[in-house]
Structures are given as C-alpha cells and as structure tokens.
Design an enzyme around this catalytic site. Structure first.
Site, PDB file in Angstrom:
ATOM      1  N   TYR A   1       0.823  -1.208   0.000  1.00 46.30           N
ATOM      2  CA  TYR A   1       0.000   0.000   0.000  1.00 46.30           C
ATOM      3  C   TYR A   1       0.854   1.253   0.000  1.00 46.30           C
ATOM      4  CZ  TYR A   1       1.036   1.028   4.898  1.00 46.30           C
ATOM      5  OH  TYR A   1       1.690   1.364   6.058  1.00 46.30           O
TER       6      TYR A   1
ATOM      7  N   LYS B   1       6.634  -1.975   1.984  1.00 46.69           N
ATOM      8  CA  LYS B   1       5.455  -1.339   2.581  1.00 46.69           C
ATOM      9  C   LYS B   1       4.283  -2.303   2.434  1.00 46.69           C
ATOM     10  CE  LYS B   1       3.371   3.260   3.048  1.00 46.69           C
ATOM     11  NZ  LYS B   1       3.510   3.425   4.496  1.00 46.69           N
TER      12      LYS B   1
ATOM     13  N   GLU C   1      13.233   2.804  13.653  1.00 46.37           N
ATOM     14  CA  GLU C   1      12.299   3.791  13.097  1.00 46.37           C
ATOM     15  C   GLU C   1      11.108   3.899  14.032  1.00 46.37           C
ATOM     16  OE1 GLU C   1      10.557   2.599   9.322  1.00 46.37           O
ATOM     17  OE2 GLU C   1      10.443   0.503   9.936  1.00 46.37           O
TER      18      GLU C   1
ATOM     19  N   LEU D   1      11.569   1.146   6.693  1.00 46.57           N
ATOM     20  CA  LEU D   1      10.993   1.579   5.426  1.00 46.57           C
ATOM     21  C   LEU D   1      11.718   2.866   5.021  1.00 46.57           C
ATOM     22  CD1 LEU D   1       8.601   1.108   3.376  1.00 46.57           C
ATOM     23  CD2 LEU D   1       7.467   2.961   4.588  1.00 46.57           C
TER      24      LEU D   1
HETATM   25  C1  LIG Z   1       7.080   1.797   9.346  1.00 45.84           C
HETATM   26  C2  LIG Z   1       7.118   3.095   8.631  1.00 45.84           C
HETATM   27  N1  LIG Z   1       8.286   3.737   8.475  1.00 45.84           N
HETATM   28  C3  LIG Z   1       8.370   4.919   7.858  1.00 45.84           C
HETATM   29  C4  LIG Z   1       7.240   5.555   7.340  1.00 45.84           C
HETATM   30  C5  LIG Z   1       7.369   6.899   6.668  1.00 45.84           C
HETATM   31  O1  LIG Z   1       7.195   6.777   5.289  1.00 45.84           O
HETATM   32  P1  LIG Z   1       6.704   8.005   4.402  1.00 45.84           P
HETATM   33  O2  LIG Z   1       7.576   9.175   4.739  1.00 45.84           O
HETATM   34  O3  LIG Z   1       6.911   7.533   3.008  1.00 45.84           O
HETATM   35  O4  LIG Z   1       5.273   8.249   4.751  1.00 45.84           O
HETATM   36  C6  LIG Z   1       6.001   4.914   7.440  1.00 45.84           C
HETATM   37  C7  LIG Z   1       4.813   5.543   6.896  1.00 45.84           C
HETATM   38  O5  LIG Z   1       3.711   5.109   7.081  1.00 45.84           O
HETATM   39  C8  LIG Z   1       5.935   3.661   8.097  1.00 45.84           C
HETATM   40  O6  LIG Z   1       4.768   3.017   8.233  1.00 45.84           O
END
Ligand SMILES: Cc1ncc(COP(=O)(O)O)c(C=O)c1O
Length: 294
Positions: A31, A144, A176, A200
């Site tokens: 997603y 993701k 994270e 991620l």
């Molecule tokens: C586990 C995780 N890490 C990092 C992020 C940050 O990603 P982004 O900046 O692309 O929203 C998300 C966003 O939902 C996440 O679920």
C-alpha cells in the site's frame, strides 16, 4: 466519497471486497499513503515508484502502469474534492481459496480512496512524546506491506503510555517509528538509520535528507543506540502525515531542552517552503508565526 476498485470509481456501498482476498487472510499486499496539500498530490511519483518496488519484492504483478496509477489517484482527489488530506492506495495479490502459496493466475485487487485531514499543527509546533518499544517485526521492513500487526501493537503501547509515537529498538539499535522514520541531531550532525531491510525508506525521510544537504547540515546515515538517542540535542520523526514532528521526550526523558530544537525548526521551515501549494496558500506563515521561536 468515491472509491476506486478494479477499474471502477464507485460509491462506498458499491465497493465490495471478498473474504477470500489474500490481503484480508494473509496481509498479502502492499500500500501507499500519498499526501494532498491544497488540492495537489505531493511526491506522488516517488510513492507510486515505491508501491511498484514493494509489489516486485513480494513477487506480485502490478495490474497498472505508473501512469495509470497516477491517473487513478488524481481522479480520487478531484472526484472527492479533497484539499487537505491523503490518498490511500492498496494492492493485494487477489482472491482465491485460502492456501499459503501463491495461487496460479489470480488478478491483483486494487482499492483506493481519499481521506480529508488537517496537518498535525499542534504536534508540529509543540512536539510529541515517544515511547521505546522492542522491534519484533519481520526482517523485511523495507517493504510497505499490509502486515502491520507489529506496528499496530507498538503504536498502541505508545498510546497506552500517553505518547504519540513508538520508537522501535532492535538488538539495542534505534530503527524507526511505528509509522515513521526517526532522526537525531547531535553537535550539528543529523543522524538517521541507513535505508536497509530494518526500516521503510520513507519518502519524507528522503525529502529531509535532501533538505539537510541544501542547508549544509552534515548527515550520517548510521545506526545509533537508545542511550545515544536520549543524549541527542534534538530528535524528530517523519512521515507523509506527521511531516517533521519534533520528539521532545523519549520514555518521558526530555531530549535536549525538551522543546523543538533549532535545526528541527529550520528543516520544518525548509519542508514547508518546498511545497508550492503550501507557500501559495500561506500555510507556511501560519506555522512560522504560531510556532515557538526558532
Ligand atoms: C514503518 C514506517 N516507516 C516509515 C514511514 C514513513 O514513510 P513516508 O515518509 O513515506 O510516509 C512509514 C509511513 O507510514 C511507516 O509506516
């Protein structure tokens, strides 16, 4: 609200998902969440590229090209007249009787919708609280995927302790947030975890790294421990919806002065300034005048 499902734009009560959808049974899908600022999609290309990469990593065929996906999310924004909010887009492997291995010749199911929401101005200005949580997720956090139970459990634990975000720690190392990436600042250097299988690689993370470069803030993409995090001068977490949220406490211990720090503020201002829609609508002024002095 108009939804997208498998080639059609539908009203909510017309959207039906099978109980045999592998997303429902196994979390077998991927997603994206794409921000809308003042009626315009933000970093949509980067999000769609990551969606395609995530699908490839789980060996799932993507039924649409990146251009077609771009048209779908654009139409979701316009049809629903969303000015501030986001698009949610998910692709599951498809519908089949429940067996673990990939069923042959099934069609991926694509669902998308739009959500109206405000920017989290309170936390952007005042900062948020984080709680460290043991990272018990799988080892492919770079994907993701819809498998978010580890993230959901961690976020709830943080909320149960009056915090807004969890801080994942695995083998003593800070990884994270439960739905965000994290950054620390020590002696003028910006630290964040390297983009590997433990995190991620957030789109907002990438934007922040570019902004730091533009601002001549030295960056080190390397791991650090929880005690090192607590000793940082400043700390913040980033995501599509959280943007650059200062973390003013971790496990109830103040970070630096316990208020959003000057380099975090500088990055927030630079973040706003690179979103043409925000500059045009005056949202930047609102942030600068309402926020604590930097
Ligand atoms: C586990 C995780 N890490 C990092 C992020 C940050 O990603 P982004 O900046 O692309 O929203 C998300 C966003 O939902 C996440 O679920």
């Amino acid at each position: 609200m108009i939804y997208f499902k498998d080639g059609k734009f539908l009203e909510e009560d017309e959207v039906h998902v099978s109980v045999n959808d592998r997303g429902y049974a196994f979390g077998d899908g991927v997603y994206e969440v794409i921000k809308i600022y003042d009626g315009a999609l933000y970093t949509a290309q980067e999000h769609l590229e990551r969606l395609i990469e995530s699908a490839e990593k789980i060996r799932m065929a993507m039924p649409y090209t990146i251009e077609e996906l771009g048209e779908i999310i654009q139409k979701l924004q316009t049809e629903n007249e969303i000015t501030m909010g986001h698009i949610y887009l998910q692709v599951t492997r498809g519908v089949a009787p429940r067996v673990h291995q990939f069923p042959e010749s099934i069609q991926p199911v694509v669902v998308g919708y739009a959500v109206e929401n405000e920017r989290p101005m309170h936390y952007l200005q005042q900062g948020a609280a984080m709680k460290s949580v043991e990272d018990v997720r799988w080892l492919r956090c770079d994907i993701k995927s819809l498998n978010l139970l580890g993230n959901v459990m961690a976020k709830q634990e943080a909320f149960d302790h009056g915090c807004q975000e969890a801080l994942f720690v695995r083998n003593g190392l800070v990884r994270e947030g439960s739905s965000s990436n994290v950054f620390g600042i020590k002696d003028g250097v910006l630290y964040t975890h390297p983009a590997n299988n433990f995190i991620l690689n957030g789109i907002t993370r990438r934007v922040v790294l570019q902004l730091a470069k533009n601002l001549n803030i030295p960056v080190e993409e390397k791991e650090f421990t929880l005690p090192q995090a607590l000793e940082m001068d400043e700390f913040f977490y980033t995501s599509t919806n959280a943007e650059i949220t200062p973390a003013v406490t971790i496990d109830q211990q103040p970070i630096g002065q316990g208020v959003p720090g000057p380099l975090t503020r500088k990055l927030q201002v630079a973040f706003d300034a690179q979103i043409p829609m925000l500059v045009a609508s005056g949202n930047v002024e609102e942030r600068e005048s309402n926020g604590p002095a930097s």
